[in-house]
Structures are given as C-alpha cells and as structure tokens.
Design an enzyme around this catalytic site. Structure first.
Site, PDB file in Angstrom:
ATOM      1  N   HIS A   1     -19.899  -4.401  -4.896  1.00 34.65           N
ATOM      2  CA  HIS A   1     -18.851  -4.564  -5.910  1.00 34.65           C
ATOM      3  C   HIS A   1     -19.529  -4.851  -7.254  1.00 34.65           C
ATOM      4  O   HIS A   1     -20.508  -5.593  -7.311  1.00 34.65           O
ATOM      5  CB  HIS A   1     -17.945  -5.731  -5.502  1.00 34.65           C
ATOM      6  CG  HIS A   1     -16.950  -6.101  -6.553  1.00 34.65           C
ATOM      7  ND1 HIS A   1     -16.170  -5.163  -7.199  1.00 34.65           N
ATOM      8  CD2 HIS A   1     -16.605  -7.309  -7.085  1.00 34.65           C
ATOM      9  CE1 HIS A   1     -15.398  -5.781  -8.073  1.00 34.65           C
ATOM     10  NE2 HIS A   1     -15.645  -7.072  -8.029  1.00 34.65           N
TER      11      HIS A   1
ATOM     12  N   CYS B   1     -10.872  -7.698  -5.098  1.00 37.56           N
ATOM     13  CA  CYS B   1     -11.954  -6.726  -5.243  1.00 37.56           C
ATOM     14  C   CYS B   1     -12.556  -6.327  -3.906  1.00 37.56           C
ATOM     15  O   CYS B   1     -13.349  -5.385  -3.844  1.00 37.56           O
ATOM     16  CB  CYS B   1     -13.038  -7.285  -6.155  1.00 37.56           C
ATOM     17  SG  CYS B   1     -12.374  -7.856  -7.700  1.00 37.56           S
TER      18      CYS B   1
ATOM     19  N   ASN C   1     -15.936  -4.276 -14.488  1.00 42.71           N
ATOM     20  CA  ASN C   1     -15.383  -4.602 -13.171  1.00 42.71           C
ATOM     21  C   ASN C   1     -14.015  -3.932 -13.022  1.00 42.71           C
ATOM     22  O   ASN C   1     -13.079  -4.267 -13.742  1.00 42.71           O
ATOM     23  CB  ASN C   1     -15.271  -6.130 -13.069  1.00 42.71           C
ATOM     24  CG  ASN C   1     -14.710  -6.595 -11.737  1.00 42.71           C
ATOM     25  OD1 ASN C   1     -14.179  -5.820 -10.963  1.00 42.71           O
ATOM     26  ND2 ASN C   1     -14.814  -7.892 -11.486  1.00 42.71           N
TER      27      ASN C   1
HETATM   28  N1  ACO Z   1     -18.838 -13.909 -25.678  1.00 41.23           N
HETATM   29  C1  ACO Z   1     -19.558 -14.928 -26.170  1.00 41.23           C
HETATM   30  N2  ACO Z   1     -19.587 -16.144 -25.598  1.00 41.23           N
HETATM   31  C2  ACO Z   1     -18.857 -16.308 -24.483  1.00 41.23           C
HETATM   32  C3  ACO Z   1     -18.087 -15.286 -23.920  1.00 41.23           C
HETATM   33  C4  ACO Z   1     -18.084 -14.042 -24.572  1.00 41.23           C
HETATM   34  N3  ACO Z   1     -17.392 -12.999 -24.121  1.00 41.23           N
HETATM   35  N4  ACO Z   1     -17.474 -15.762 -22.817  1.00 41.23           N
HETATM   36  C5  ACO Z   1     -17.850 -17.037 -22.676  1.00 41.23           C
HETATM   37  N5  ACO Z   1     -18.670 -17.369 -23.693  1.00 41.23           N
HETATM   38  C6  ACO Z   1     -19.332 -18.661 -23.922  1.00 41.23           C
HETATM   39  C7  ACO Z   1     -18.623 -19.816 -23.287  1.00 41.23           C
HETATM   40  O1  ACO Z   1     -17.579 -20.281 -24.122  1.00 41.23           O
HETATM   41  C8  ACO Z   1     -19.732 -20.812 -23.149  1.00 41.23           C
HETATM   42  O2  ACO Z   1     -19.916 -21.449 -24.384  1.00 41.23           O
HETATM   43  P1  ACO Z   1     -20.277 -23.027 -24.465  1.00 41.23           P
HETATM   44  O3  ACO Z   1     -21.590 -23.149 -23.737  1.00 41.23           O
HETATM   45  O4  ACO Z   1     -20.346 -23.242 -25.918  1.00 41.23           O
HETATM   46  O5  ACO Z   1     -19.134 -23.691 -23.766  1.00 41.23           O
HETATM   47  C9  ACO Z   1     -20.964 -19.956 -22.872  1.00 41.23           C
HETATM   48  O6  ACO Z   1     -20.616 -18.635 -23.327  1.00 41.23           O
HETATM   49  C10 ACO Z   1     -21.375 -19.901 -21.434  1.00 41.23           C
HETATM   50  O7  ACO Z   1     -20.212 -19.619 -20.641  1.00 41.23           O
HETATM   51  P2  ACO Z   1     -20.302 -19.526 -19.089  1.00 41.23           P
HETATM   52  O8  ACO Z   1     -18.921 -19.328 -18.556  1.00 41.23           O
HETATM   53  O9  ACO Z   1     -21.121 -20.676 -18.582  1.00 41.23           O
HETATM   54  O10 ACO Z   1     -21.152 -18.182 -18.924  1.00 41.23           O
HETATM   55  P3  ACO Z   1     -21.785 -17.588 -17.637  1.00 41.23           P
HETATM   56  O11 ACO Z   1     -23.230 -17.404 -17.802  1.00 41.23           O
HETATM   57  O12 ACO Z   1     -21.298 -18.278 -16.387  1.00 41.23           O
HETATM   58  O13 ACO Z   1     -21.152 -16.130 -17.645  1.00 41.23           O
HETATM   59  C11 ACO Z   1     -19.436 -14.873 -16.558  1.00 41.23           C
HETATM   60  C12 ACO Z   1     -19.757 -15.967 -17.551  1.00 41.23           C
HETATM   61  C13 ACO Z   1     -20.021 -13.586 -17.085  1.00 41.23           C
HETATM   62  C14 ACO Z   1     -17.925 -14.754 -16.465  1.00 41.23           C
HETATM   63  C15 ACO Z   1     -20.069 -15.212 -15.182  1.00 41.23           C
HETATM   64  O14 ACO Z   1     -19.770 -16.543 -14.832  1.00 41.23           O
HETATM   65  C16 ACO Z   1     -19.558 -14.306 -14.091  1.00 41.23           C
HETATM   66  O15 ACO Z   1     -19.775 -13.107 -14.104  1.00 41.23           O
HETATM   67  N6  ACO Z   1     -18.915 -14.861 -13.073  1.00 41.23           N
HETATM   68  C17 ACO Z   1     -18.357 -14.109 -11.990  1.00 41.23           C
HETATM   69  C18 ACO Z   1     -17.085 -13.506 -12.438  1.00 41.23           C
HETATM   70  C19 ACO Z   1     -16.541 -12.560 -11.428  1.00 41.23           C
HETATM   71  O16 ACO Z   1     -17.212 -12.137 -10.531  1.00 41.23           O
HETATM   72  N7  ACO Z   1     -15.270 -12.215 -11.613  1.00 41.23           N
HETATM   73  C20 ACO Z   1     -14.580 -11.324 -10.801  1.00 41.23           C
HETATM   74  C21 ACO Z   1     -14.501 -11.766  -9.371  1.00 41.23           C
HETATM   75  S1  ACO Z   1     -13.199 -11.158  -8.493  1.00 41.23           S
HETATM   76  C22 ACO Z   1     -12.981  -9.694  -9.097  1.00 41.23           C
HETATM   77  O17 ACO Z   1     -13.940  -8.964  -9.129  1.00 41.23           O
HETATM   78  C23 ACO Z   1     -11.654  -9.326  -9.648  1.00 41.23           C
END
Ligand code: ACO
Length: 340
Positions: free
Chosen positions: A256, A116, A286
């Site tokens: 980004h 990215c 994204n």
């Molecule tokens: N819908 C409902 N629940 C979900 C979903 C969904 N789509 N996805 C995950 N969950 C659940 C998980 O299973 C977890 O459940 P549990 O507590 O029962 O285990 C709970 O939600 C919390 O999950 P986390 O992974 O802790 O959620 P978080 O608040 O960290 O959010 C996210 C996840 C949105 C992916 C966040 O971590 C994030 O944005 N990280 C950065 C990702 C990123 O930048 N990616 C791209 C980088 S490089 C590029 O851009 C290509």
C-alpha cells in the site's frame, strides 16, 4: 488443499484522472512546501477527479481495462466486489453502479469497506467464490475519490491523498498458481487513528456537522506510522508462511502506498531490496483501496512480473485493518465449468 480451485488474476486495469495536482500547486493552497512533502512522504503529485466524476466512473474505467486485458466480455462477469471508502453514495453500492456502467448485467455486486486494506480483503473474498466453485469470473475493483473527503485547508492531511482506481479479473488458474494465501486482520481499538465522523448513523449530515468539518478525513499520522510498519511486516510474514514459502522465495512486493518511509521500513524488515518493491506514491499519493491494484497493473504492464513469480501484496488502513496476500503469478486461465 485438495478440491480447492485455485483463483488467480487473468486481467488487470487501472484508471487515473487526468488532472495533476503537484506539491507546488499545494504550496499555493496551504502552508507547506514541495521539500516537506517529498522528504516526509515521497509524494510529488497526485491525480484529482474532474467535476462530476465519481468513484464508479473511475472504477468502471479500470474494470473495462481489466476485462479487455483478460479478453472477457462484461456479460460473462458473475460477481463484482468494489473496495472503497468513498462510495458514490452511502447506498446503493458503488459495485452496482459499476455493473451498470460496464454492462455486466449478469453479475452480483456489492461493496466492501476495509479502508486501504480493502483491495486485498476483496481479493480474498472474491478468490473464495472461485475456490469453492461458485463462480469462475469475479471482478475486484479498488476505487477512490479521496479528494472529495479531504479538507483542503488542513495541511497535515491534504498533501497525502489522491484519486484513482484499479481492477483485476479473478478466474480459475492452474494448480500451484494464483492466490496461495492471505492474512487478514483488524483492531477496532485503533478506529480513531483515521476516520470520517460525519454522514453516518452516529453523526448524520446536518448544518452543524458540516460547520465542524465532520465530512472530512481525521487522521493521527504519527500513530498510524508506527503501527503501519509493524503490521505490514507481521501480515506479510504470516501470509508467506501460510503459502508454504520462505522470505527468500519472495520475488516482488506490492505494498500500500501511504508513505515512502513506511514502504522502505517494511521492505527493510522483510529484507527486500527496493528494486523488488513497486513504488508509485511519487505520482499518485495515497489512493487508499486503489493503491495496490493500480500498482499491480503498472507492474504487470511494465513487464516487472514474470510467470511463476511469488508476489506479496500488503496493506493497512482505517479500522484499523491490515491484509497481506501471496500470489504465484500466472495469467493463464484454467478451463472448466462452475460447480454451483
Ligand atoms: N507541510 C509542512 N509542515 C507540515 C505539514 C505539511 N503538509 N504537515 C504537518 N506539518 C508539520 C507539523 O505541523 C509539525 O510541525 P511542528 O513540529 O511545528 O508541530 C511537523 O510538520 C511534523 O509533523 P508530524 O506529524 O510529526 O510529521 P511526520 O514526520 O509524522 O509526518 C505524516 C506526517 C507524513 C502524515 C506521517 O506521520 C505519515 O505518513 N503517517 C502515516 C499516515 C498514513 O499512513 N495515513 C494513511 C493510513 S490509512 C490510509 O491509507 C487511508
């Protein structure tokens, strides 16, 4: 620096596929909810490429718009760099396919892979060719069809990504304008935070790799989240300092678009009001290397960038990589001949 020809953006363009996939549509596909996606990521909907529509098609459409905006004929383009993690094929380079599609037969062309951060990396490389006088017209494209490497049964990733493309034309600009400084970085020890294991030399495509879903994005969301905020802040501050500016000189931030919470946290650390930060993650999700050029094109067309504004572009992504650039905005080109 004396003798350096300043490189700036003289045209911008973007292209987003027509098909909209909303959070409500996703509710019918995986165990998720509009509320979860909106509050955790800021995304409401994303665009999905049509059947048969490839990264080069999106990139070519954005490139045509950027050239039209600059009033430059495709035959005048001397170099095309395409930043992408979803090339049409492993080879040839998607930039070559874009070259053919837009009729830029006089241009050299290659792809650049920095996740990215790819667009800002490509901008830095393209600007270098103008700074040293080699070229006067460089097209930089960020294009992705992430929907094709997304596991649509994995709720932890499929809600995040979308398809789209953005492009800019780089040309010499008057002294004091254009890309003032860049800060690029990488840390390969974080390579396993986001990657696509299958289809390369390590795990070539086999029935077994397909069965194991190795042709889909693997991601550790929380790991990325923590590092992302830190590197966005650090890279921006270093680039601002290299440009000889202070934080208070920054007029606009184009980050980004991976997660609204990452954007807000980075803006807060940079002491920037959200009114001075461009956000479109709600509409597109994204789109990796395409997020920054799409945002830049929209910001320019909405009249949010004024002549002389100091604009910071910053991204992070697979690698792990990060990149920030500081632009002093002007779309006025400087006339003259290339030196080599
Ligand atoms: N819908 C409902 N629940 C979900 C979903 C969904 N789509 N996805 C995950 N969950 C659940 C998980 O299973 C977890 O459940 P549990 O507590 O029962 O285990 C709970 O939600 C919390 O999950 P986390 O992974 O802790 O959620 P978080 O608040 O960290 O959010 C996210 C996840 C949105 C992916 C966040 O971590 C994030 O944005 N990280 C950065 C990702 C990123 O930048 N990616 C791209 C980088 S490089 C590029 O851009 C290509």
């Amino acid at each position: 620096m004396k003798g350096i020809i300043p490189a700036g953006i003289t045209g911008t363009g973007s292209y987003l596929p027509e098909k909209v996939l909303s959070n409500f549509d996703l509710e019918k596909m995986v165990d998720t909810s509009d509320e979860w996606i909106r509050t955790r990521t800021g995304i409401r909907e994303r665009r999905i490429a049509a059947e048969g529509e490839a990264t080069s098609d999106l990139g070519a459409a954005a490139a045509r718009r950027a050239l039209e905006d600059a009033g430059v004929d495709p035959a005048e383009v001397e170099l095309i760099i395409c930043a992408t993690v979803t090339p049409d094929m492993l080879f040839p380079a998607t930039a070559c396919l874009i070259q053919k599609k837009i009729g830029a037969g006089n241009a050299a062309a290659f792809d650049l892979s920095a996740g990215c951060s790819g667009f800002v990396y490509a901008l830095a490389v393209g600007a270098g060719f103008i700074n040293n006088g080699c070229y006067r017209k460089v097209l930089v494209v960020g294009a992705e069809v992430l929907s094709r490497i997304t596991d649509w049964t994995d709720r932890s990733t499929c809600v995040l990504f979308g398809d789209g493309a953005g492009a800019v034309l780089l040309e010499p600009v008057p002294e004091g304008y254009g890309l003032l400084a860049v800060e690029l970085g990488a840390n390969g020890s974080y390579a396993d935070l986001i990657y696509l294991p299958g289809g390369g030399s390590l795990h070539p495509c086999r029935e077994e790799t397909v069965r194991q879903g190795m042709h889909y994005i693997k991601m550790s969301g929380q790991g990325l989240f923590k590092i992302a905020v830190k590197v966005m802040e650090e890279a921006s501050l270093k680039a601002i300092e290299k440009a000889g500016l202070k934080l208070e000189d920054v007029d606009f931030l184009i980050p980004h678009q991976a997660n609204i919470r990452i954007i807000e946290a980075a803006a807060k650390r940079l002491n920037l009001d959200m009114e001075r930060v461009y956000v479109n993650i709600d509409r597109y999700g994204n789109i990796s290397a395409a997020t920054i050029p799409v945002a830049l094109d929209e910001a320019w067309r909405q009249g949010r960038l004024r002549e002389g504004d100091n604009v910071v572009l910053v991204g992070f992504g697979a690698g792990m990589t990060w990149a920030a650039g500081v632009l002093r905005w002007s779309k006025k080109r400087r006339e003259g001949e290339a030196r080599c």
